[in-house]
Each structure stands twice: as structure tokens, then as C-alpha cells.
Design an enzyme around this catalytic site. Structure first.
Site, PDB file in Angstrom:
ATOM      1  N   THR A  95       1.057  -0.997   0.064  1.00  0.00           N
ATOM      2  CA  THR A  95       0.079  -0.062   0.036  1.00  0.00           C
ATOM      3  C   THR A  95       0.942   1.228  -0.238  1.00  0.00           C
ATOM      4  OG1 THR A  95      -1.754  -1.366   1.304  1.00  0.00           O
ATOM      5  CG2 THR A  95      -1.857   1.261   1.312  1.00  0.00           C
ATOM      6  N   LYS A 171      -7.115   1.449  -3.410  1.00  0.00           N
ATOM      7  CA  LYS A 171      -6.766   0.710  -2.014  1.00  0.00           C
ATOM      8  C   LYS A 171      -6.852   1.757  -0.739  1.00  0.00           C
ATOM      9  CE  LYS A 171      -4.810  -1.901   0.923  1.00  0.00           C
ATOM     10  NZ  LYS A 171      -5.701  -2.751   1.721  1.00  0.00           N
ATOM     11  N   LYS A 240      -0.192   4.925   8.570  1.00  0.00           N
ATOM     12  CA  LYS A 240       0.568   5.323   7.146  1.00  0.00           C
ATOM     13  C   LYS A 240      -0.535   5.564   6.292  1.00  0.00           C
ATOM     14  CE  LYS A 240       1.640   1.641   5.057  1.00  0.00           C
ATOM     15  NZ  LYS A 240       1.175   1.130   3.888  1.00  0.00           N
TER      16      LYS A 240
HETATM   17  P1  NAP Z   1       5.150  -5.949   8.088  1.00  0.00           P
HETATM   18  O1  NAP Z   1       4.710  -7.210   8.724  1.00  0.00           O
HETATM   19  O2  NAP Z   1       5.527  -4.688   8.966  1.00  0.00           O
HETATM   20  O3  NAP Z   1       6.511  -6.351   6.986  1.00  0.00           O
HETATM   21  C1  NAP Z   1       6.902  -5.236   6.478  1.00  0.00           C
HETATM   22  C2  NAP Z   1       8.073  -5.704   5.317  1.00  0.00           C
HETATM   23  O4  NAP Z   1       8.800  -4.691   4.793  1.00  0.00           O
HETATM   24  C3  NAP Z   1       9.008  -6.613   6.137  1.00  0.00           C
HETATM   25  O5  NAP Z   1       9.605  -7.715   5.009  1.00  0.00           O
HETATM   26  C4  NAP Z   1      10.171  -5.738   6.415  1.00  0.00           C
HETATM   27  O6  NAP Z   1      11.541  -6.156   6.378  1.00  0.00           O
HETATM   28  C5  NAP Z   1      10.127  -4.969   5.071  1.00  0.00           C
HETATM   29  N1  NAP Z   1      10.583  -3.666   5.123  1.00  0.00           N
HETATM   30  C6  NAP Z   1      10.333  -2.510   6.121  1.00  0.00           C
HETATM   31  N2  NAP Z   1      11.113  -1.539   6.042  1.00  0.00           N
HETATM   32  C7  NAP Z   1      12.192  -1.929   4.930  1.00  0.00           C
HETATM   33  C8  NAP Z   1      13.066  -1.053   4.543  1.00  0.00           C
HETATM   34  N3  NAP Z   1      13.490   0.054   4.782  1.00  0.00           N
HETATM   35  N4  NAP Z   1      13.900  -1.655   3.778  1.00  0.00           N
HETATM   36  C9  NAP Z   1      13.483  -2.941   3.103  1.00  0.00           C
HETATM   37  N5  NAP Z   1      12.643  -3.947   3.559  1.00  0.00           N
HETATM   38  C10 NAP Z   1      11.997  -3.196   4.601  1.00  0.00           C
HETATM   39  O7  NAP Z   1       3.905  -5.234   7.117  1.00  0.00           O
HETATM   40  P2  NAP Z   1       2.951  -6.168   6.341  1.00  0.00           P
HETATM   41  O8  NAP Z   1       1.790  -6.247   7.261  1.00  0.00           O
HETATM   42  O9  NAP Z   1       3.321  -7.426   5.802  1.00  0.00           O
HETATM   43  O10 NAP Z   1       2.450  -5.131   5.225  1.00  0.00           O
HETATM   44  C11 NAP Z   1       3.348  -5.019   3.972  1.00  0.00           C
HETATM   45  C12 NAP Z   1       2.369  -4.227   3.070  1.00  0.00           C
HETATM   46  O11 NAP Z   1       1.134  -4.684   2.956  1.00  0.00           O
HETATM   47  C13 NAP Z   1       2.428  -2.711   3.511  1.00  0.00           C
HETATM   48  O12 NAP Z   1       2.225  -1.912   2.578  1.00  0.00           O
HETATM   49  C14 NAP Z   1       0.759  -2.865   3.975  1.00  0.00           C
HETATM   50  O13 NAP Z   1       0.198  -1.594   4.165  1.00  0.00           O
HETATM   51  C15 NAP Z   1       0.077  -3.816   3.227  1.00  0.00           C
HETATM   52  N6  NAP Z   1      -1.161  -4.455   3.539  1.00  0.00           N
HETATM   53  C16 NAP Z   1      -1.045  -5.130   4.571  1.00  0.00           C
HETATM   54  C17 NAP Z   1      -1.995  -5.936   5.310  1.00  0.00           C
HETATM   55  C18 NAP Z   1      -2.389  -6.511   6.444  1.00  0.00           C
HETATM   56  O14 NAP Z   1      -3.304  -7.031   7.120  1.00  0.00           O
HETATM   57  N7  NAP Z   1      -1.200  -6.870   7.189  1.00  0.00           N
HETATM   58  C19 NAP Z   1      -3.334  -6.070   4.367  1.00  0.00           C
HETATM   59  C20 NAP Z   1      -3.236  -5.403   3.277  1.00  0.00           C
HETATM   60  C21 NAP Z   1      -2.077  -4.739   2.749  1.00  0.00           C
HETATM   61  P3  NAP Z   1      12.052  -6.611   7.983  1.00  0.00           P
HETATM   62  O15 NAP Z   1      11.510  -8.092   7.910  1.00  0.00           O
HETATM   63  O16 NAP Z   1      13.283  -6.653   7.697  1.00  0.00           O
HETATM   64  O17 NAP Z   1      11.228  -5.822   8.870  1.00  0.00           O
END
Ligand code: NAP
Length: 292
Positions: A95, A171, A240
Site C-alpha cells: 500500500t 486501495k 501510514k
Molecule cells: P510488516 O509485517 O511490517 O512487514 C513489512 C516488510 O517490509 C518486512 O518484510 C520488512 O522487512 C520490510 N521492510 C520494512 N522497511 C524496510 C526497509 N526500509 N527496507 C527493506 N525492507 C523493509 O507489514 P505487512 O503487514 O506485511 O504489510 C506489507 C504491506 O502490505 C504494507 O504496505 C501494508 O500496508 C500492506 N497490507 C497489509 C495488510 C495486513 O493485514 N497486514 C493487508 C493489506 C495490505 P523486515 O522483516 O526486515 O522488517
């Protein structure tokens, strides 16, 4: 298909697992390498850099946290874009802002790559079960080539046109609606509790009779049970997304007064140290403000 996959967080890990289970050949990269080890049984190539994950692939999928993370893995040192074969497709599932999506559209055009924005609706349990809804926008031929990948990850893919940023706007608008539902339920359940009405009873009336929606059912249950950990979607990411919606709205001179209020309530939550709990924990702010 030969697929590069970058970002194995709460969403990326189950998505990569589903692609591996569907028989695709993955090279994966995650900043924190130990998360990639959780896929070892499926024998992906575990790359040491974003470039390493992109090299030799037909499709690169990114599922990192936010705009700066995506710019870093794509365009930073050892970035993926420079290593991605010409003619390959980059599918960005994070997102992110429509502004970054527009810049990436131009950038990919210049480097001879196709760029598809494909953000998703659904939480990690839906990702695990292949039940996400994917909103994909970009060149129709590229979306068609990615169809087997989308089918492995979601229950449906909605094509949102040729201009990638359209998917990101959809989104953000969708997540704003979800946040608004969470805010409203948080406030309504607090009102009930102050009069001794258990949240479960109120939820039964609200969802069982009035709204009948998986959103009210699932988020209503999290709020009724006050079950905000472990986070499916972290509160800091919810903040965010509301900020991204407000910034996108500002670009086109569109006030979103309700989003502004929700942003402030998320900030109240962060000020209290709740950034890592689930974003439905927004309801805690309404409770705290009412002295509960
Ligand atoms: P998350 O669990 O916090 O994972 C974030 C990912 O991004 C991890 O792989 C993290 O690596 C990586 N990352 C963060 N900062 C980084 C950086 N500066 N350089 C390289 N890698 C970095 O988040 P998530 O829930 O999976 O969400 C991922 C995306 O999907 C987001 O945009 C979110 O808004 C979207 N989304 C999430 C959901 C949900 O329900 N969770 C639903 C729909 C959409 P590390 O492991 O090293 O921290």
C-alpha cells in the site's frame, strides 16, 4: 514462472509460500534474513540483496512496508530494478502513495520494464488461505501474464485499468472506509459498555441484524474481545495509510475531515506506545477518552 519476491513480512511470507506451493520458482529477499529461512522447506533461492532476488526473473513481486522501503529495495544500493531483465514485470503489492506509483510508472517505462500496481484487501490469515482480493492496474498484457500468480495468491483480481496509480487510490479509499468502520465501532462499543451492555451483545445486533458484513463481523469481534495482539495489520501501518489518503486528497484539493480525525486518534495511540498492536486497537483510544 521464475519469480523474485521481496518483503517477507506478515503479508509477504504467506504470499511467497503460496506461490512456492503452486510450483513457481522463487528467489526471495528480506531485509531480516531469518524470515526467509521460514520458507526453506520449499527450497527457494534466498538472495542476499534485492538485486539478487530480481536477477533472471520474469516477474518481480514487492511486498514491503511503505514508500521509503519500496524505493530502497528497488532503486537503492543493490536495488532490484537495475538487475531485473528487460521486458520483465514488476508487481508492487504494497500500500503506497499514488505519487510514488506514478513516478515508478515513468521509471519502469524508461528502463524497459512493465509496472503493475496490485495492492490487496485482506489480512495475513486471508493471505495464508488464498482469500485476498487483489486490485491490479497497469498494462493489460502484463496483468494477463501475471494471472497465474494472482490466482495463487487471491480469490479474485479486479482489473482497475492501465494506469497503475488508480489501483493505489482504490486501495487507500478502501482502507479509509475500513478505518472509519473501526473508529465508529470503537466509539459505539464504548457507549454500550458505559451503560453495561456487553460488546458481544451489541455486535450481535449490529452485525447480525443491521450491517451483515465480514468487516463488521471480523473487526467487531476483535474490538468486542479487545484482542489487539498479535497484530494482523500493525497500527503504525494503519496510520501510514490514513496519512497516504490525506496526502492524496490534498493533491486534488479534497478535504477528508473524517480521515483527519482518525489520523489524530491513531497519533494518540502511537503516543501511548500502541504502534505495534493491530490497527483495530484504534478502539482503545475511544475507550481511554471515555475513562475506560
Ligand atoms: P510488516 O509485517 O511490517 O512487514 C513489512 C516488510 O517490509 C518486512 O518484510 C520488512 O522487512 C520490510 N521492510 C520494512 N522497511 C524496510 C526497509 N526500509 N527496507 C527493506 N525492507 C523493509 O507489514 P505487512 O503487514 O506485511 O504489510 C506489507 C504491506 O502490505 C504494507 O504496505 C501494508 O500496508 C500492506 N497490507 C497489509 C495488510 C495486513 O493485514 N497486514 C493487508 C493489506 C495490505 P523486515 O522483516 O526486515 O522488517
Amino acid at each position: 514462472m521464475r519469480v523474485g519476491f521481496i518483503g517477507l513480512g506478515s503479508m509477504g511470507l504467506p504470499l511467497a509460500r503460496r506461490l512456492l506451493q503452486a510450483g513457481h520458482k522463487l528467489s526471495v529477499y528480506n531485509r531480516t534474513r531469518s524470515r526467509a529461512d521460514q520458507l526453506k522447506q520449499f527450497e527457494p533461492v534466498i538472495a542476499d540483496s534485492p538485486a539478487g532476488a530480481a536477477r533472471g526473473t520474469e516477474v518481480l513481486i514487492t511486498m514491503v512496508a511503505d514508500d521509503p522501503a519500496l524505493e530502497g529495495v528497488l532503486l537503492g544500493e543493490q536495488g532490484a530494478l537495475a538487475a531485473l531483465p528487460r521486458g520483465a514485470i514488476h508487481v508492487s503489492m504494497s500500500t503506497i502513495s499514488p505519487g510514488l506509483s506514478r513516478r515508478l510508472t515513468e521509471r519502469h517505462r524508461a528502463t524497459g520494464h512493465a509496472y503493475v500496481a496490485a495492492p490487496v484487501f485482506g489480512r495475513p490469515d486471508a493471505a495464508e488461505a488464498g482469500k485476498l482480493w487483489i486490485v491490479a492496474a497497469g498494462p493489460a498484457t502484463a496483468i494477463e501474464r501475471c494471472r497465474p500468480l494472482f490466482d495463487a495468491m487471491g480469490q479474485g483480481t479486479l482489473a482497475a485499468g492501465e494506469e497503475p496509480a488508480r489501483a493505489n487510490v482504490i486501495k487507500l479509499a478502501g482502507n479509509f472506509l475500513l478505518a472509519a468502520a473501526i473508529e465508529a465501532m470503537g466509539e459505539a462499543f464504548v457507549l454500550g459498555r458505559k451503560y453495561g451492555i456487553p460488546p458481544a451483545e451489541l455486535l450481535d445486533v449490529v452485525n447480525g441484524r443491521l450491517f451483515r458484513s465480514p468487516i463488521y463481523e471480523n473487526y467487531g469481534k476483535l474490538i468486542a474481545d479487545q484482542r489487539y495482539e498479535p497484530a494482523g495489520f500493525k497500527l503504525k501501518h494503519g496510520l501510514k495509510d490514513v496519512r497516504l489518503a490525506l496526502a492524496a486528497a490534498e493533491e486534488v484539493a479534497t478535504p477528508l475531515p473524517l480521515a483527519s480525525l482518525i489520523r489524530d486518534h491513531y497519533l494518540s495511540a502511537v503516543a501511548r506506545g500502541w504502534q505495534e498492536i493491530d490497527w483495530s486497537g484504534l478502539a482503545l483510544v475511544a475507550a481511554a477518552d471515555a475513562g475506560l
